[in-house]
Design an enzyme around this catalytic site. Structure first.
Site, PDB file in Angstrom:
ATOM      1  CE  LYS B  79      41.080  17.284  35.339  1.00  0.00           C
ATOM      2  NZ  LYS B  79      39.821  17.254  36.107  1.00  0.00           N
ATOM      3  CB  SER B 154      38.693  13.441  36.011  1.00  0.00           C
ATOM      4  OG  SER B 154      38.512  14.809  36.271  1.00  0.00           O
ATOM      5  CB  SER B 178      37.280  15.721  39.058  1.00  0.00           C
ATOM      6  OG  SER B 178      36.573  14.733  38.361  1.00  0.00           O
TER       7      SER B 178
END
Lengths: 95, 489
Positions: B79, B154, B178
Site C-alpha cells: 500500500k 482505503s 481499511s
C-alpha cells in the site's frame, strides 16, 4: 448542530486551510451533517468512565535522548520543493 | 492452474519441489500486471523491471547453493502509505505525488531481509481516508468482480490487486476497516492485527492510536504466514509491544468443536443488505455443523463506536497532517509571497476535499469550547466500547459480524455524500476503537455474483483463534474453488 460561516472560516484558519467562497456552503453542510451524526454519543452512558487515549493500557516508554545522524542527506534533499546548496529554501521571514 | 492463481503456500511447495523457479513466478506476475492493470488500475507505481532483476539475483543465489529464506522470491504489493526507500510513497495524494521515501518502514526492512520481491505500490484513498478508493487523487481502482463497482477502501488497490491475481499477497493498513472492508468487497482475506502487534514505523500516520498494518491475502494460511513475518516489538514505534512469540500457521487446526461464537444482534439490525444477512446466517449454520457453540447476544456499541471513531480519527489526523507545510518535502504552491502563504496555499492545493473535510472536523472537535462535548466524550465512549468487548470475551472466544453492510457498490454512488460513505464502516470501526484483531473472509456471493465478507473479531492478541476460526470455515466452503472475479463491466 449549526455552524456559522464565520466559525468555519475560523476553524479553517486554525487548520492552515483556505476555503473558497463557492465551497463554503458545501464544507459547512458536510461539517454539520457529521456533527449531527456524532450527537448520538451524547446518549452513551459513560458515567464514571475514564478516557481511553490509546488501545493499549498506556505507559511511558523511556529512552536516552541520543542524537543519531541520518547520513543520506541527498535522499532528504531530493524531496525539497526548493533548495539552495545543501539547504531548504523558504521566502525571507525577517525583513 | 495458472501460476498467478496459486496461493503463497502453494508457490512455496512448487519452488521446493523445483516445479517452478523464482524467475518464472515473477515473470508470470509481471505479465499478469501488464494484462490486467489497464482494467483494474490498482498500482500507483509498478516495479516490474526491478522485480525481474531481483528474481534473477535470488535465483542465482539458490543455484549457487546459498541459504535463502523460504519466502525468498515471493512477490508482494505494498500500500502506498508505507515508506519504501528510494521508491515513491504518495499516499495517493497530490501532496506527496513526487515524494521518494528516504528510509524503509520496519516491516519493509523485514520483507526485504526475507527476500520478498516488491512488485509495486498500491492505490488507496488519499491518506487512507475513505471506503471506496475513489478519494485517491491519482487514479480510480476498479473491483475485479465488476469493473463498474468500487474495490472498497482505503486499501482498495491492495485488495483489488490480490483479487485480480496481480500480486500473490499485499500489505494494507487499517484505521477503521481499511483492510477488512476492501478485502470483503474484493472476495479476499484481510487481517487487522491487535493494536501494537505490528510496528507502525514508516507508515504515514492517519490516526496513530488506531492505525495498524496487516496482510491482504488469497487465503487464511497465507494470512498466517505473512503475519508471522510482520509481528514484533520495534523500538522505533513505542506503541509496538513485546508479545510472546506465536506461530500463527500452527494455530490453523481446521477444528472449531466447542468454540464459543457470539453473534451481536445489533450488527444484524436494519440497514444490513438482505443477501448479506442470508449469507451470514448460512455461515453461522455452517459453524454449528462444524461443532461450534453459537449464541446471540447484545453488543449495542456500533453507532457509538462509529461516532467516536470519526471524532477521534479526525482529531488525530488534524494533528498528524499538520506536518505537511510545503517546506522540506511534499507539494509546494507556486502562488506565494510570504511563508504563511506557502503553508496555507500548499495545504489548500495539495490536499483533496475529503482530507480537508476531516482536518476541519478534527480541528473543530479539538477547539476550545467543543473539546469536552466531542473529543473527551469520544474518549470515554472508547472506554465503554472496550469494556463491552471485555465482557463479551468473558463468554465467547470470537464474535462474528458482517464486514460490510453492503456488497461492492457502483462507483460514484456514495462519493458525493461523505456521511453515507462513513456508514460503510459501521461494522469494522469498533474493532479499531477497542484495539482488537479482526479478520474478513469471503463467505458467499450475492445474486449479482459480488462477494460477501464475514468478520471474525477476537480478544486482544488472539490472532491465532480468529485465524483458526476463519481457516476452518474456509476449508469447509472452499470459496476460491467456487467463485472467481469475472472482470465484467
Amino acid at each position: 448542530m449549526q455552524v456559522s460561516n464565520e466559525e468555519l472560516l475560523h476553524i479553517a484558519k486554525l487548520s492552515n486551510l483556505k476555503i473558497s467562497e463557492e465551497q463554503l456552503d458545501s464544507y459547512r453542510l458536510n461539517l454539520e451533517d457529521i456533527l449531527n451524526f456524532t450527537e448520538v454519543i451524547k446518549n452513551a452512558n459513560v458515567d464514571g468512565l475514564g478516557e481511553t487515549i490509546g488501545a493499549n493500557d498506556s505507559f511511558n516508554v523511556f529512552r536516552k535522548d541520543e542524537v543519531k545522524e541520518f547520513k543520506d542527506k541527498e535522499a532528504l534533499l531530493q524531496n525539497a520543493p526548493e533548495k539552495e546548496r545543501n539547504m531548504f529554501k523558504i521566502p525571507k521571514v525577517i525583513q | 492452474m495458472e501460476i498467478t492463481e496459486l496461493t503463497v503456500h502453494e508457490l512455496q511447495e512448487k519452488i521446493k519441489s523445483k516445479e517452478l523457479t523464482i524467475t518464472q513466478i515473477t515473470k508470470a506476475y509481471v505479465d499478469r500486471i501488464q494484462d490486467k492493470e489497464k482494467d483494474v488500475n490498482a498500482f500507483i507505481t509498478t516495479l516490474t523491471d526491478e522485480a525481474i532483476e531481483k528474481s534473477k539475483e535470488i535465483e542465482e543465489k539458490i543455484n549457487n547453493g546459498e541459504e535463502v529464506s523460504n519466502l525468498a522470491g515471493i512477490p508482494i504489493g505494498i500500500k502506498d502509505n508505507i515508506c519504501t526507500k528510494g521508491i515513491k510513497t504518495t499516499c495517493a495524494s497530490k501532496m506527496l505525488e513526487n515524494f521518494v521515501a528516504p528510509y524503509d518502514a520496519t516491516i519493509i526492512e523485514k520483507i526485504n531481509s526475507e527476500g520478498l520481491i516488491n512488485l509495486g505500490k498500491l492505490n488507496m484513498d488519499e491518506f487512507a481516508m475513505g471506503s471506496s478508493t475513489e478519494h485517491s487523487a491519482l487514479k480510480a481502482t476498479k473491483n475485479p468482480w465488476n469493473l463498474n463497482t468500487v474495490p472498497g477502501g482505503s486499501s482498495g488497490g491492495s485488495a483489488a490487486a490480490v483479487s485480480a491475481n496481480m500480486v500473490p499477497w499485499a500489505l494494507g493498513s487499517d484505521t477503521g476497516g481499511s483492510i477488512r472492508q476492501p478485502a470483503s468487497l474484493c472476495g479476499v482475506v484481510g487481517l487487522k492485527p491487535t493494536y501494537g502487534l505490528v510496528s507502525r514505523y514508516g507508515l504515514v500516520a492517519f490516526a496513530s492510536s488506531l492505525d495498524q498494518i496487516g496482510p491482504i491475502t488469497k487465503d487464511v494460511m497465507d494470512s498466517a504466514i505473512l503475519l508471522n513475518l510482520l509481528v514484533g516489538r520495534d523500538e522505533r514505534d513505542t506503541t509496538s509491544l513485546d508479545t510472546p512469540k506465536v506461530d500463527y500457521v500452527d494455530c490453523l487446526k481446521n477444528d472449531v468443536k466447542g468454540l464459543k461464537i457470539g453473534i451481536p444482534k445489533e450488527f444484524y439490525a436494519e440497514g444490513l443488505n438482505e443477501e448479506v444477512r442470508a449469507s451470514l446466517n448460512n455461515a453461522i449454520e455452517k459453524y454449528k455443523e462444524l461443532g461450534a457453540e453459537v449464541e446471540e447476544f447484545s453488543l449495542d456499541i456500533a453507532k457509538y463506536s462509529l461516532a467516536a471513531y470519526y471524532i477521534i480519527a479526525c482529531a488525530e489526523a488534524s494533528s498528524n497532517l499538520g506536518r505537511f507545510d510545503g517546506i522540506r518535502y511534499g507539494y509546494r504552491t507556486k502562488n506565494y509571497e510570504s511563508l504563511e502563504d506557502i503553508y496555507v496555499n500548499s495545504r489548500s492545493e495539495g490536499f483533496g476535499d475529503e482530507v480537508k473535510r476531516r482536518i476541519i472536523l478534527g480541528t473543530y472537535v479539538l477547539s476550545s469550547g467543543y473539546y469536552d462535548a466531542y473529543y473527551k466524550k469520544a474518549q470515554q465512549v472508547r472506554t465503554l466500547v472496550k469494556n463491552e468487548f471485555d465482557k463479551a470475551f468473558e463468554k465467547y472466544d470470537v464474535i462474528i459480524t458482517p464486514t460490510s453492510p453492503v456488497v461492492a457498490f457502483e462507483a460514484g454512488t456514495k462519493s458525493k455524500n461523505p456521511l453515507e460513505m462513513y456508514l460503510a464502516d459501521i461494522c469494522t470501526v469498533s474493532v479499531n476503537v477497542a484495539g482488537l484483531p479482526g479478520i474478513s473472509i469471503p463467505c458467499g456471493v450475492d445474486s449479482n455474483g459480488l462477494p460477501i465478507g464475514m468478520q471474525i473479531i477476537g480478544n486482544r492478541f488472539c490472532e491465532g483463534t480468529i485465524l483458526n476460526t476463519a481457516y476452518t470455515f474456509e476449508q469447509a466452503i472452499k470459496f476460491r474453488d467456487n467463485f472467481k472475479p469475472t472482470f465484467k463491466k
